[in-house]
Write an enzyme that holds these catalytic residues in place. Structure first.
Site, PDB file in Angstrom:
ATOM      1  N   TYR A 107       0.828  -1.189   0.000  1.00 13.81           N
ATOM      2  CA  TYR A 107       0.000   0.000   0.000  1.00 13.81           C
ATOM      3  C   TYR A 107       0.872   1.252   0.000  1.00 13.81           C
ATOM      4  CZ  TYR A 107      -4.128  -2.793   1.228  1.00 13.81           C
ATOM      5  OH  TYR A 107      -5.162  -3.697   1.219  1.00 13.81           O
ATOM      6  N   TYR A 146      -0.023 -10.094  -0.211  1.00 16.40           N
ATOM      7  CA  TYR A 146       1.004  -9.622   0.719  1.00 16.40           C
ATOM      8  C   TYR A 146       0.868 -10.339   2.068  1.00 16.40           C
ATOM      9  CZ  TYR A 146      -2.904  -6.616   2.254  1.00 16.40           C
ATOM     10  OH  TYR A 146      -4.125  -6.152   2.675  1.00 16.40           O
ATOM     11  N   ARG A 156      -2.589 -12.276   2.454  1.00 18.69           N
ATOM     12  CA  ARG A 156      -3.891 -11.831   1.981  1.00 18.69           C
ATOM     13  C   ARG A 156      -4.034 -12.130   0.500  1.00 18.69           C
ATOM     14  NH1 ARG A 156      -7.657  -8.510   3.345  1.00 18.69           N
ATOM     15  NH2 ARG A 156      -8.709 -10.382   2.689  1.00 18.69           N
ATOM     16  N   HIS A 159      -7.034  -8.379  -3.592  1.00 17.65           N
ATOM     17  CA  HIS A 159      -8.341  -7.802  -3.273  1.00 17.65           C
ATOM     18  C   HIS A 159      -8.320  -6.293  -3.442  1.00 17.65           C
ATOM     19  CE1 HIS A 159      -6.100  -7.448   0.515  1.00 17.65           C
ATOM     20  NE2 HIS A 159      -6.886  -6.418   0.805  1.00 17.65           N
ATOM     21  N   HIS A 161     -10.480  -2.889  -1.837  1.00 17.30           N
ATOM     22  CA  HIS A 161     -11.425  -2.404  -0.836  1.00 17.30           C
ATOM     23  C   HIS A 161     -12.445  -1.475  -1.483  1.00 17.30           C
ATOM     24  CE1 HIS A 161      -8.996  -3.721   2.693  1.00 17.30           C
ATOM     25  NE2 HIS A 161      -7.988  -3.540   1.847  1.00 17.30           N
TER      26      HIS A 161
END
Length: 240
Positions: A107, A146, A156, A159, A161
């Site tokens: 991120y 990640y 994870r 994906h 959000h």
């Protein structure tokens, strides 16, 4: 048949994640310890602010920064779908915000110290509005998996959000979109907090040839149903 009270069709308990999910470690620290209280909304919560592209400009192409010259690294994709109510009616002019990791699984946030490269041409967030038929569409890159330290060797799945706004800040729902065929899905505690398999599968997008543009980008469709028997599961607001 879903329970109907004052016109609101309550979701089936097994279609939504619980506040406390032991396999998802963070919920132990932040789930409510006391029964929830119903707080009456004032006019401010129910009618303000009015979200519009004029006040909140769209950023429908996440692969290019505003005023930038470079392009984000990774597999470019197109994501689109409809936002609907429980009767299949379109939710018009809804503000849809998305955020995600980059292609390397990191991120663009100071709190993410994962040992993966940052992309100087990718901020990882965007905003679009639904049209008169409830459709939305944006361009991005496919996010990478990640590690997240929930348990041994925890990763994870890929994906994106989603944050969906109604007429005010109190009318906000948050969920995640996953990708078909991801081998990490059966291992992911967040995805599996939803007890019902059919409801979990509503969090998985579908490859869509109509959204796909030849020689440019694959397309994925992700419809969101806000409530009722076929409601999309909504997850709590977290960074993971």
């Amino acid at each position: 048949m879903s329970e109907i009270i004052s016109g609101y069709r309550r979701p089936a308990p097994e279609h939504q994640p619980p506040y406390d999910a032991p396999a998802y470690g963070s919920t132990r620290l932040r789930h409510p310890q006391q029964p929830l209280l119903r707080m009456p909304h004032t006019l401010t919560e129910t009618s303000s602010p009015r979200f519009s592209p004029e006040r909140y400009p769209e950023t429908a192409d996440l692969t290019m920064l505003t005023g930038g010259k470079g392009h984000a690294m990774g597999e470019r994709i197109i994501v689109g779908g409809r936002i609907l109510d429980e009767d299949g009616r379109p939710i018009r002019n809804a503000m849809v915000e998305v955020w995600q990791a980059n292609a390397a699984g990191r991120y663009n946030h100071e709190g993410d110290q994962h040992d993966a490269p940052l992309d100087p041409n990718f901020e990882g967030r965007g905003r679009v509005f639904t049209d008169e038929n409830g459709w939305y569409r944006y361009v991005t890159i496919k996010p990478g998996a990640y590690p997240w330290r929930n348990h041994h060797n925890a990763w994870r799945p890929n994906h994106i959000h989603y944050s969906l706004f109604g007429a005010g800040f109190a009318q906000r729902l948050i969920t995640q979109m996953y990708f078909p065929g991801d081998p990490l899905l059966p291992l992911d505690p967040i995805f599996n907090t939803v007890p019902d398999e059919a409801a979990r599968n509503r969090l998985i997008s579908k490859f869509d040839l109509d959204l796909t543009q030849p020689e440019w980008a694959l397309g994925y469709r992700f419809d969101v149903v806000l409530r009722g028997r076929d409601a999309t599961p909504m997850e709590d607001d977290h960074h993971d």
